[in-house]
Design a protein around this motif. Structure first.
Motif, PDB file in Angstrom:
ATOM      1  N   GLY A  31      30.754   7.961  18.138  1.00  0.00           N
ATOM      2  CA  GLY A  31      30.915   8.965  17.082  1.00  0.00           C
ATOM      3  C   GLY A  31      31.097   8.324  15.707  1.00  0.00           C
ATOM      4  O   GLY A  31      30.519   8.784  14.708  1.00  0.00           O
ATOM      5  N   ALA A  32      31.874   7.265  15.627  1.00  0.00           N
ATOM      6  CA  ALA A  32      32.075   6.560  14.355  1.00  0.00           C
ATOM      7  C   ALA A  32      30.773   5.929  13.876  1.00  0.00           C
ATOM      8  O   ALA A  32      30.451   5.954  12.686  1.00  0.00           O
ATOM      9  N   ALA A  33      29.997   5.353  14.794  1.00  0.00           N
ATOM     10  CA  ALA A  33      28.721   4.743  14.436  1.00  0.00           C
ATOM     11  C   ALA A  33      27.745   5.792  13.902  1.00  0.00           C
ATOM     12  O   ALA A  33      27.055   5.571  12.904  1.00  0.00           O
ATOM     13  N   LEU A  38      26.201   5.965  10.062  1.00  0.00           N
ATOM     14  CA  LEU A  38      24.763   5.998   9.782  1.00  0.00           C
ATOM     15  C   LEU A  38      24.373   7.233   8.971  1.00  0.00           C
ATOM     16  O   LEU A  38      23.525   7.157   8.078  1.00  0.00           O
ATOM     17  N   VAL A  39      24.955   8.374   9.272  1.00  0.00           N
ATOM     18  CA  VAL A  39      24.660   9.595   8.528  1.00  0.00           C
ATOM     19  C   VAL A  39      25.093   9.445   7.068  1.00  0.00           C
ATOM     20  O   VAL A  39      24.342   9.757   6.149  1.00  0.00           O
ATOM     21  N   ILE A  40      26.285   8.928   6.862  1.00  0.00           N
ATOM     22  CA  ILE A  40      26.783   8.741   5.490  1.00  0.00           C
ATOM     23  C   ILE A  40      25.930   7.716   4.755  1.00  0.00           C
ATOM     24  O   ILE A  40      25.585   7.902   3.596  1.00  0.00           O
ATOM     25  N   LEU A  41      25.555   6.652   5.407  1.00  0.00           N
ATOM     26  CA  LEU A  41      24.770   5.602   4.786  1.00  0.00           C
ATOM     27  C   LEU A  41      23.369   6.084   4.405  1.00  0.00           C
ATOM     28  O   LEU A  41      22.881   5.792   3.321  1.00  0.00           O
ATOM     29  N   ASN A  42      22.725   6.837   5.267  1.00  0.00           N
ATOM     30  CA  ASN A  42      21.340   7.251   5.040  1.00  0.00           C
ATOM     31  C   ASN A  42      21.185   8.491   4.172  1.00  0.00           C
ATOM     32  O   ASN A  42      20.138   8.676   3.555  1.00  0.00           O
ATOM     33  N   PHE A  43      22.171   9.344   4.124  1.00  0.00           N
ATOM     34  CA  PHE A  43      22.028  10.587   3.386  1.00  0.00           C
ATOM     35  C   PHE A  43      22.864  10.624   2.121  1.00  0.00           C
ATOM     36  O   PHE A  43      23.142  11.688   1.595  1.00  0.00           O
TER      37      PHE A  43
END
Length: 138
Positions: free
Chosen positions: A18-20, A24-29
């Motif tokens: 879940g943390a990963a 990734l969502v925060i990094l990409n969006f």
């Protein structure tokens, strides 16, 4: 293995996954694309053309000057348009202590000073660049 150990390992694995995924969502969006150069369309969209300001210099010369102010967002552009009276005040104060020679040699310094002083009063966004687009010295 005991049931308690299996539940703990499963819980830890779910938390890590879940943390990963969240990372990734925060990094990409992320909307702010730091490090990337702005396109000319972004610069034009977020730029504000200041009114012409005519004032005297320290040595009695007169100057008429106008700036193109680049902001980092639409909200900042709207805010700087509302703050044009503060821009005029900053310019008058800064130009009043310059002579004709100082003005000719230190135009880049004036742009940096205007940017710094405007960023001090901004609340919605910031000023990224200030360009002199019109200058008449008499």
């Amino acid at each position: 293995m005991s049931k308690l150990v299996k539940v703990m390992l499963s819980s830890i694995a779910i938390l890590i996954v879940g943390a990963a995924v969240a990372f990734l969502v925060i990094l990409n969006f992320n909307d702010e694309k730091e490090g990337e150069a702005k396109t000319i369309d972004d610069i034009v969209e977020y730029s504000y053309e200041s009114p012409e300001v005519t004032t005297d210099l320290d040595d009695g010369s007169f100057v008429r000057i106008q700036f193109q102010i680049i902001t980092d967002s639409k909200d900042a552009k709207e805010e700087i348009a509302k703050r044009d009276f503060q821009l005029k005040n900053i310019l008058i104060k800064e130009l009043a202590v310059l002579s004709e020679e100082d003005f000719k040699a230190g135009l880049s310094e004036l742009e940096e000073t205007v940017q710094t002083k405007l960023n001090e009063v901004m609340t919605d966004g910031k000023i990224t660049d200030v360009y002199t687009i019109n200058k008449i010295l008499q």
